[in-house]
Write a protein that holds these residues in place. Structure first.
Motif, PDB file in Angstrom:
ATOM      1  N   ASN A 162       0.832  -1.207   0.000  1.00 47.90           N
ATOM      2  CA  ASN A 162       0.000   0.000   0.000  1.00 47.90           C
ATOM      3  C   ASN A 162       0.870   1.262   0.000  1.00 47.90           C
ATOM      4  O   ASN A 162       2.071   1.211   0.291  1.00 47.90           O
ATOM      5  N   LEU A 163       0.261   2.389  -0.315  1.00 50.45           N
ATOM      6  CA  LEU A 163       1.015   3.628  -0.494  1.00 50.45           C
ATOM      7  C   LEU A 163       1.701   4.114   0.776  1.00 50.45           C
ATOM      8  O   LEU A 163       2.797   4.669   0.714  1.00 50.45           O
ATOM      9  N   ALA A 164       1.079   3.906   1.926  1.00 48.33           N
ATOM     10  CA  ALA A 164       1.715   4.308   3.188  1.00 48.33           C
ATOM     11  C   ALA A 164       3.000   3.506   3.398  1.00 48.33           C
ATOM     12  O   ALA A 164       4.032   4.062   3.807  1.00 48.33           O
ATOM     13  N   ALA A 165       2.945   2.211   3.114  1.00 51.62           N
ATOM     14  CA  ALA A 165       4.134   1.372   3.263  1.00 51.62           C
ATOM     15  C   ALA A 165       5.184   1.730   2.213  1.00 51.62           C
ATOM     16  O   ALA A 165       6.385   1.743   2.510  1.00 51.62           O
ATOM     17  N   VAL A 166       4.744   2.043   0.995  1.00 51.90           N
ATOM     18  CA  VAL A 166       5.678   2.470  -0.049  1.00 51.90           C
ATOM     19  C   VAL A 166       6.414   3.728   0.402  1.00 51.90           C
ATOM     20  O   VAL A 166       7.634   3.830   0.248  1.00 51.90           O
ATOM     21  N   ALA A 167       5.688   4.679   0.968  1.00 54.06           N
ATOM     22  CA  ALA A 167       6.312   5.917   1.454  1.00 54.06           C
ATOM     23  C   ALA A 167       7.390   5.605   2.484  1.00 54.06           C
ATOM     24  O   ALA A 167       8.485   6.181   2.444  1.00 54.06           O
ATOM     25  N   ARG A 168       7.100   4.705   3.399  1.00 52.06           N
ATOM     26  CA  ARG A 168       8.070   4.341   4.444  1.00 52.06           C
ATOM     27  C   ARG A 168       9.277   3.634   3.840  1.00 52.06           C
ATOM     28  O   ARG A 168      10.420   3.914   4.214  1.00 52.06           O
ATOM     29  N   ILE A 169       9.039   2.723   2.911  1.00 48.78           N
ATOM     30  CA  ILE A 169      10.142   2.016   2.243  1.00 48.78           C
ATOM     31  C   ILE A 169      11.053   3.006   1.524  1.00 48.78           C
ATOM     32  O   ILE A 169      12.284   2.944   1.647  1.00 48.78           O
ATOM     33  N   LEU A 170      10.453   3.939   0.779  1.00 50.85           N
ATOM     34  CA  LEU A 170      11.250   4.931   0.054  1.00 50.85           C
ATOM     35  C   LEU A 170      12.042   5.814   1.015  1.00 50.85           C
ATOM     36  O   LEU A 170      13.207   6.144   0.761  1.00 50.85           O
ATOM     37  N   GLU A 171      11.421   6.183   2.123  1.00 50.80           N
ATOM     38  CA  GLU A 171      12.103   6.990   3.141  1.00 50.80           C
ATOM     39  C   GLU A 171      13.322   6.233   3.675  1.00 50.80           C
ATOM     40  O   GLU A 171      14.412   6.801   3.798  1.00 50.80           O
ATOM     41  N   LEU A 172      13.139   4.968   3.992  1.00 44.18           N
ATOM     42  CA  LEU A 172      14.249   4.167   4.506  1.00 44.18           C
ATOM     43  C   LEU A 172      15.338   3.975   3.454  1.00 44.18           C
ATOM     44  O   LEU A 172      16.539   4.048   3.769  1.00 44.18           O
ATOM     45  N   GLU A 173      14.939   3.745   2.214  1.00 46.31           N
ATOM     46  CA  GLU A 173      15.927   3.601   1.146  1.00 46.31           C
ATOM     47  C   GLU A 173      16.716   4.891   0.956  1.00 46.31           C
ATOM     48  O   GLU A 173      17.938   4.859   0.754  1.00 46.31           O
ATOM     49  N   ASP A 174      16.038   6.041   1.025  1.00 49.63           N
ATOM     50  CA  ASP A 174      16.719   7.330   0.905  1.00 49.63           C
ATOM     51  C   ASP A 174      17.707   7.531   2.055  1.00 49.63           C
ATOM     52  O   ASP A 174      18.816   8.038   1.860  1.00 49.63           O
ATOM     53  N   THR A 175      17.316   7.122   3.260  1.00 51.80           N
ATOM     54  CA  THR A 175      18.187   7.236   4.427  1.00 51.80           C
ATOM     55  C   THR A 175      19.425   6.365   4.255  1.00 51.80           C
ATOM     56  O   THR A 175      20.551   6.800   4.528  1.00 51.80           O
ATOM     57  N   VAL A 176      19.230   5.145   3.808  1.00 48.61           N
ATOM     58  CA  VAL A 176      20.357   4.233   3.586  1.00 48.61           C
ATOM     59  C   VAL A 176      21.307   4.823   2.544  1.00 48.61           C
ATOM     60  O   VAL A 176      22.537   4.805   2.732  1.00 48.61           O
ATOM     61  N   THR A 177      20.769   5.367   1.466  1.00 55.38           N
ATOM     62  CA  THR A 177      21.597   5.972   0.422  1.00 55.38           C
ATOM     63  C   THR A 177      22.421   7.133   0.986  1.00 55.38           C
ATOM     64  O   THR A 177      23.625   7.245   0.724  1.00 55.38           O
ATOM     65  N   ALA A 178      21.784   7.983   1.780  1.00 53.57           N
ATOM     66  CA  ALA A 178      22.481   9.128   2.376  1.00 53.57           C
ATOM     67  C   ALA A 178      23.557   8.662   3.354  1.00 53.57           C
ATOM     68  O   ALA A 178      24.668   9.217   3.387  1.00 53.57           O
ATOM     69  N   LEU A 179      23.252   7.659   4.154  1.00 52.73           N
ATOM     70  CA  LEU A 179      24.231   7.146   5.115  1.00 52.73           C
ATOM     71  C   LEU A 179      25.427   6.511   4.411  1.00 52.73           C
ATOM     72  O   LEU A 179      26.571   6.673   4.839  1.00 52.73           O
ATOM     73  N   ARG A 180      25.176   5.802   3.340  1.00 50.38           N
ATOM     74  CA  ARG A 180      26.280   5.209   2.573  1.00 50.38           C
ATOM     75  C   ARG A 180      27.169   6.281   1.971  1.00 50.38           C
ATOM     76  O   ARG A 180      28.396   6.161   1.965  1.00 50.38           O
ATOM     77  N   ALA A 181      26.553   7.340   1.452  1.00 52.83           N
ATOM     78  CA  ALA A 181      27.335   8.447   0.886  1.00 52.83           C
ATOM     79  C   ALA A 181      28.177   9.107   1.966  1.00 52.83           C
ATOM     80  O   ALA A 181      29.353   9.432   1.733  1.00 52.83           O
ATOM     81  N   GLU A 182      27.601   9.296   3.134  1.00 49.65           N
ATOM     82  CA  GLU A 182      28.342   9.899   4.251  1.00 49.65           C
ATOM     83  C   GLU A 182      29.484   8.978   4.689  1.00 49.65           C
ATOM     84  O   GLU A 182      30.596   9.430   4.938  1.00 49.65           O
ATOM     85  N   ARG A 183      29.212   7.683   4.770  1.00 43.99           N
ATOM     86  CA  ARG A 183      30.263   6.709   5.124  1.00 43.99           C
ATOM     87  C   ARG A 183      31.402   6.775   4.129  1.00 43.99           C
ATOM     88  O   ARG A 183      32.578   6.834   4.505  1.00 43.99           O
ATOM     89  N   ASP A 184      31.068   6.792   2.847  1.00 46.04           N
ATOM     90  CA  ASP A 184      32.095   6.831   1.808  1.00 46.04           C
ATOM     91  C   ASP A 184      32.906   8.129   1.885  1.00 46.04           C
ATOM     92  O   ASP A 184      34.127   8.121   1.697  1.00 46.04           O
ATOM     93  N   ARG A 185      32.223   9.225   2.176  1.00 43.57           N
ATOM     94  CA  ARG A 185      32.916  10.518   2.321  1.00 43.57           C
ATOM     95  C   ARG A 185      33.888  10.474   3.475  1.00 43.57           C
ATOM     96  O   ARG A 185      35.042  10.902   3.356  1.00 43.57           O
ATOM     97  N   LEU A 186      33.453   9.931   4.603  1.00 44.02           N
ATOM     98  CA  LEU A 186      34.310   9.834   5.778  1.00 44.02           C
ATOM     99  C   LEU A 186      35.491   8.905   5.536  1.00 44.02           C
ATOM    100  O   LEU A 186      36.623   9.196   5.963  1.00 44.02           O
ATOM    101  N   ARG A 187      35.250   7.820   4.845  1.00 41.77           N
ATOM    102  CA  ARG A 187      36.353   6.892   4.512  1.00 41.77           C
ATOM    103  C   ARG A 187      37.389   7.590   3.637  1.00 41.77           C
ATOM    104  O   ARG A 187      38.585   7.401   3.810  1.00 41.77           O
ATOM    105  N   ALA A 188      36.917   8.370   2.679  1.00 43.55           N
ATOM    106  CA  ALA A 188      37.831   9.070   1.775  1.00 43.55           C
ATOM    107  C   ALA A 188      38.660  10.101   2.526  1.00 43.55           C
ATOM    108  O   ALA A 188      39.833  10.308   2.226  1.00 43.55           O
ATOM    109  N   GLU A 189      38.065  10.733   3.537  1.00 46.76           N
ATOM    110  CA  GLU A 189      38.789  11.740   4.336  1.00 46.76           C
ATOM    111  C   GLU A 189      39.870  11.114   5.191  1.00 46.76           C
ATOM    112  O   GLU A 189      40.871  11.760   5.494  1.00 46.76           O
ATOM    113  N   THR A 190      39.670   9.878   5.606  1.00 45.41           N
ATOM    114  CA  THR A 190      40.628   9.245   6.515  1.00 45.41           C
ATOM    115  C   THR A 190      41.768   8.546   5.775  1.00 45.41           C
ATOM    116  O   THR A 190      42.676   8.038   6.414  1.00 45.41           O
ATOM    117  N   LYS A 191      41.712   8.506   4.470  1.00 47.02           N
ATOM    118  CA  LYS A 191      42.790   7.844   3.695  1.00 47.02           C
ATOM    119  C   LYS A 191      43.923   8.769   3.418  1.00 47.02           C
ATOM    120  O   LYS A 191      43.910   9.913   3.428  1.00 47.02           O
TER     121      LYS A 191
END
Length: 102
Positions: free
Chosen positions: A73-102
């Motif tokens: 349902n659309l409410a669940a789709v909204a939550r899934i998309l929100e979580l996927e967006d959060t995961v994408t942002a966290l991965r980008a932040e992780r990658d940025r931090l890894r690059a800074e520490t090298k």
């Protein structure tokens, strides 16, 4: 912005009218409006207020139609998309931090 290699607009550039986006996604215009009402999509607006969809919007729309096609349902789709967006942002932040520490 048009890339010199493929002649297509940047995925982030909003160039598709609602009727074109609906046709490309295989859904109705009213369905796109419904998704917008539920906060699943937020197309840009032209100066005249016309909805304009980007390639990124079409990618997200494909994800929405895949999930709804699975009976989610659309409410669940909204939550899934929100979580996927959060995961994408966290991965980008992780990658940025890894690059800074090298």
């Amino acid at each position: 912005m048009v890339t010199p290699h493929d002649g297509m607009p940047s995925p982030a550039r909003a160039v598709y009218a609602i009727s074109v986006a609906a046709e490309l996604a295989g859904v109705g215009v009213q369905t796109l409006r419904l998704y917008e009402q539920h906060g699943l999509l937020t197309p840009e607006r032209s100066t005249g207020g016309t909805r304009r969809y980007s390639g990124d919007d079409l990618t997200r729309l494909h994800r929405i139609t895949t999930l709804t096609g699975e009976g989610i349902n659309l409410a669940a789709v909204a939550r899934i998309l929100e979580l996927e967006d959060t995961v994408t942002a966290l991965r980008a932040e992780r990658d940025r931090l890894r690059a800074e520490t090298k």
